[in-house]
Motif scaffolding. Structure first.
Motif, PDB file in Angstrom:
ATOM      1  N   SER A 184       0.818  -1.073   0.001  1.00 26.90           N
ATOM      2  CA  SER A 184      -0.179  -0.092   0.117  1.00 26.90           C
ATOM      3  C   SER A 184       0.845   1.216  -0.007  1.00 26.90           C
ATOM      4  N   ARG A 187       0.311  -7.698  -4.474  1.00 30.46           N
ATOM      5  CA  ARG A 187      -1.069  -7.838  -4.651  1.00 30.46           C
ATOM      6  C   ARG A 187      -1.293  -6.940  -5.704  1.00 30.46           C
ATOM      7  N   LYS A 227      -5.719  -1.885  -5.796  1.00 39.44           N
ATOM      8  CA  LYS A 227      -7.338  -1.742  -5.525  1.00 39.44           C
ATOM      9  C   LYS A 227      -7.788  -0.690  -6.198  1.00 39.44           C
ATOM     10  N   ASP A 244      -0.580  -4.613   8.690  1.00 38.60           N
ATOM     11  CA  ASP A 244      -1.617  -3.818   7.930  1.00 38.60           C
ATOM     12  C   ASP A 244      -1.153  -3.696   6.507  1.00 38.60           C
ATOM     13  N   GLY A 259       1.597  -6.424   1.541  1.00 41.56           N
ATOM     14  CA  GLY A 259       0.548  -7.197   0.587  1.00 41.56           C
ATOM     15  C   GLY A 259       0.363  -8.623   0.704  1.00 41.56           C
ATOM     16  N   TYR A 313      -0.348  -9.748   3.744  1.00 41.95           N
ATOM     17  CA  TYR A 313      -1.416  -9.747   4.849  1.00 41.95           C
ATOM     18  C   TYR A 313      -2.558  -9.373   4.018  1.00 41.95           C
ATOM     19  N   ASP A 314      -2.498  -8.511   3.127  1.00 44.58           N
ATOM     20  CA  ASP A 314      -3.606  -8.243   1.899  1.00 44.58           C
ATOM     21  C   ASP A 314      -4.101  -9.555   1.240  1.00 44.58           C
ATOM     22  N   THR A 315      -3.140 -10.085   0.710  1.00 40.98           N
ATOM     23  CA  THR A 315      -3.614 -11.309   0.001  1.00 40.98           C
ATOM     24  C   THR A 315      -4.095 -12.409   0.803  1.00 40.98           C
ATOM     25  N   LYS A 323      -5.755 -11.783   3.481  1.00 41.14           N
ATOM     26  CA  LYS A 323      -7.045 -11.502   4.004  1.00 41.14           C
ATOM     27  C   LYS A 323      -7.953 -11.586   2.764  1.00 41.14           C
ATOM     28  N   GLU A 324      -7.596 -11.309   1.677  1.00 43.50           N
ATOM     29  CA  GLU A 324      -8.712 -11.642   0.338  1.00 43.50           C
ATOM     30  C   GLU A 324      -8.662 -13.069   0.138  1.00 43.50           C
TER      31      GLU A 324
END
Length: 454
Positions: free
Chosen positions: A109, A127, A130, A197, A200, A202-204, A206-207
């Protein structure tokens, strides 16, 4: 490779000189990799990269070093800056000028934010971007896949648990499942380890795991900015479980993962290369929307070159190099698929499609030249290739089979344009899913075309 010509010299003369000096067609690697890149003023970086820790910790600096070597720079070093998760790669030109590339690896991010405010020339991401982060990236070439990675679910090396499904993972990491006994294991309370947080990784996770089941990460999870520190913490904790990028399994134990009706899959290179492994993901470089730094464009192209992909593999990720692999026939496979597996080898690439479309996605367009190169080098152009299509479940199995064959026809059209004569095209519909069909992401993964060679 040392400097051959400058960008200001006539293009035809330059390419002819390449042929004379190195003895092969210089189109084999992207042209900007060979051209001499401009140098910045004293103490000014020629390139600023921000984003994913997964990329920035080691892979990013290694790719920059490789590009500097291609540019003929001397005394190339990867240095710490004194700030956590930040690196500096330095080199020296033949004229003694210092060349600096700065890499800040604080999460995907942060890379997108830096592109938006022009504090970076290139974003590294583990990732996809967005919708909320779009910075007018209208150019389809802004997003470039540089490697494939897999999220490994890691345990203490002595934990006897061998497999988990994605539903169990969601319940564990949301805190609903609190003990190993609830999973059929032993050990008492489960200790959760997760990336921070901004990551990437973690984002992956989470998704792919949490958001699909409307769950959130438990507040009891210990959070880490560093992949290495997270992995080492799990490997020291008999009750620990965590998720991590593939190169960072280190001393921990990875378990096999099941998603929907898929078979249990360990994070093996072959399964990640084809993106069949349920927790596989793409690693990206994103170029800015407007005027681009020539070093950024050159690094993207170098990363996708043969030498760049060798560096990807050396750093523990999965290169996009196309290889042929044998697949053992298994009872759960359709008989027609078993017959293909007995006679042919599967290439380590799957062609996938844009969401809700029969159009090949960004990576598929990048893979086409790689597949064609493999077929040419191995004399597979004339009736030595079978395309096998798959899709997501439909109410009518015959319709699912037809759609899967039509996807294979899309790939066929691209190959035929380049001189390939196909042996056969098969469609197996919704059979052999690699992901759950209950979510859009799973359906997209199941809509795929495999390439088999005889």
């Amino acid at each position: 490779m040392s400097r051959v010509c400058t960008v200001s010299e006539p293009d035809l003369w330059c390419r002819t000189l390449c042929l004379l000096l190195v003895g092969f067609v210089c189109y084999a690697l992207p042209w900007s990799v060979f051209a001499a890149l401009p140098l910045a003023g004293d103490n000014q970086p020629v390139l600023r990269i921000q984003g994913s820790n997964t990329i920035g910790a080691a892979l990013g600096p290694a790719l920059v070093k490789g590009l500097m070597q291609e540019q003929g720079l001397l005394d190339i070093r990867i240095e710490a800056t004194g700030k956590d998760n930040e690196r500096r790669v330095t080199g020296q030109s033949a004229q003694g000028r210092r060349v600096v590339v700065e890499i800040a690896a604080h999460g995907s991010s942060t890379g997108f934010a830096a592109l938006k405010n022009a504090s970076a020339d290139l974003a590294a991401a583990s990732r996809p971007i967005k919708d909320s982060e779009l910075v007018e990236l209208e150019d389809p070439d802004a997003e470039q896949v540089i490697a494939i990675d897999g999220l490994a679910i890691i345990l203490h090396p002595h934990n006897p648990l061998a497999r988990l499904d994605t539903e169990q993972l969601a319940r564990v990491f949301s805190g609903e499942v609190k003990t190993w006994e609830q999973l059929g294991g032993v050990g008492g309370a489960i200790h959760l380890y997760a990336r921070d947080d901004r990551s990437g990784t973690y984002d992956t996770f989470k998704e792919l795991v949490l958001a699909r089941r409307d769950k959130n990460l438990s507040p009891t999870a210990k959070r880490f900015e560093s992949s290495e520190q997270l992995s080492d913490a799990v490997s020291r904790d008999p009750q620990g479980i965590g998720f991590i990028g593939l190169p960072y399994v280190r001393q921990a134990k990875a378990v096999a993962i099941v998603d929907g009706g898929s078979q249990p899959m360990l994070p093996l290179d072959s399964l990640i290369a084809t993106e069949d492994y349920p927790l596989s993901r793409r690693l990206y470089f994103y170029l800015p929307p407007n005027e681009q730094n020539p070093w950024a464009s050159a690094l993207v192209r170098f990363a996708q070159s043969a030498r760049g992909q060798a560096i990807v593999a050396t750093n523990g990720f999965i290169a996009q190099t196309v290889l042929a692999m044998s697949v053992a026939p298994a009872p759960q496979m359709p008989e027609g698929y078993q017959a293909i597996a007995r006679q042919a080898q599967r290439l380590t690439v799957n062609f996938r499609f844009e969401e809700g479309s029969a159009t090949l996605d960004n990576k598929a367009h990048q893979d086409l030249p790689r597949v064609l190169d493999f077929l040419k080098r191995h004399d597979k152009l004339a009736k030595r290739v079978t395309l096998v299509g798959f899709g997501d479940a439909k109410n009518d199995p015959a319709r699912a089979a037809l759609l899967s064959k039509l996807r294979a026809m899309t790939v066929r059209r691209e190959l035929v344009r380049n001189g390939v004569v196909l042996r056969e095209i098969r469609g197996f519909g919704a059979q052999m899913p690699v992901a759950a069909n209950t979510a859009d992401e799973g359906r997209i993964k199941n809509r795929r075309v495999e390439v088999w060679v005889y």
